[in-house]
Design an enzyme around this catalytic site. Structure first.
Site, PDB file in Angstrom:
ATOM      1  N   MET A 161       0.878  -1.213   0.000  1.00  0.00           N
ATOM      2  CA  MET A 161       0.000   0.000   0.000  1.00  0.00           C
ATOM      3  C   MET A 161       0.886   1.223   0.000  1.00  0.00           C
ATOM      4  O   MET A 161       2.061   1.105   0.202  1.00  0.00           O
ATOM      5  CB  MET A 161      -0.925  -0.094   1.184  1.00  0.00           C
ATOM      6  N   PRO A 162       0.343   2.400  -0.326  1.00  0.00           N
ATOM      7  CA  PRO A 162      -1.044   2.714  -0.614  1.00  0.00           C
ATOM      8  C   PRO A 162      -1.448   2.417  -2.047  1.00  0.00           C
ATOM      9  O   PRO A 162      -0.613   2.027  -2.859  1.00  0.00           O
ATOM     10  CB  PRO A 162      -1.142   4.213  -0.334  1.00  0.00           C
ATOM     11  N   TYR A 163      -2.772   2.544  -2.232  1.00  0.00           N
ATOM     12  CA  TYR A 163      -3.371   2.442  -3.567  1.00  0.00           C
ATOM     13  C   TYR A 163      -4.089   3.752  -3.813  1.00  0.00           C
ATOM     14  O   TYR A 163      -4.869   4.208  -2.979  1.00  0.00           O
ATOM     15  CB  TYR A 163      -4.352   1.273  -3.607  1.00  0.00           C
TER      16      TYR A 163
END
Lengths: 66, 66, 66, 66, 66, 66
Positions: free
Chosen positions: E1-3
């Site tokens: 992550m992040p997305y």
């Protein structure tokens, strides 16, 4: 806000139908939640029937079986 | 429910592969969470490699550098 | 990539069930699409039953009617 | 438009950090795509580490193994 | 992550602009949240102007009225 | 299908308002696109005002400035 994402199968939905979806969804958010239309975003995403599955099958297959 | 959204790069995934992704994902949700297949929706969205970034670069660039 | 978003109702799904969903979904994407596990992201979002509607009713109402 | 959805793990990100993410992302969209800030929406969604998987494992497990 | 999911109207955004969006968004997440670029995914989804609504109208209609 | 995701700020929206959003959105999709209510899913996601940005500021800050 709000932001509304409407995902539907790619079935040749017309520009008029899309405009009505956008108009009516915005109106609904004003009526029920008193939202400001100016900051209300509606996004329609169209998905191929091979790319949408229900009950473990593609919509293409489900429709072919009808 | 559930609703599962699978985002993958646009790499010519076949209809058969999509059907298998949908079948197996639905089966998985039945096995692990005892979900009803009839209300389990799977949506596959394909994304151009110019439109997908990892580690600050597009997948197009990452693949070209390999 | 890929990125998979799994939306389910908030029903007390255990950490073990979530881990199995993540393990099995990743394995599925490796098997069917030959994806790299290291860049495969799975996100599970849990939704209150008041916040999920099917057939025009909330899941809360649908379950109460059973 | 645009609409940007930022999904991050729930790690106690402060209100100030969120405000900076929103400020800087909006500025970026103005600079690169000449977008109107007034119609630029940024949504941050925080996800429990049990609910985020990478390489087939939850972030909780990955962090515990470090 | 992040997305990060960036939704924009389909306006002929160039490959270079997309690459800059991806580079700068990743850099921003490193600077503000100290995220690892290697697990930072950015996805750009382009939406037809008939499919995006603001203030109850499609972007197509809003632009035509200007 | 369809699947509709409605993102709103966390403002204490009541169960009744959510039920009405779900009822009316489903009705709208039946009226405009002739969709089957039984396979129409509506998901409402509530977002903290620190987590939603418009015009480069959080909704928390925008409201405080009013």
């Amino acid at each position: 806000m709000p932001y509304v994402n409407i995902q539907i199968t790619r079935d040749g939905v017309s520009a008029e139908q899309k405009a009505e979806l956008i108009r009516a969804t915005t109106e609904l958010l004003v009526r029920v939640l008193n939202k400001d239309p100016a900051t209300t975003h509606i996004v329609i995403q169209e998905v191929d029937t091979d790319n949408w599955g229900i009950a473990g099958q593609t919509v293409t297959a489900l429709r072919a079986a009808k």
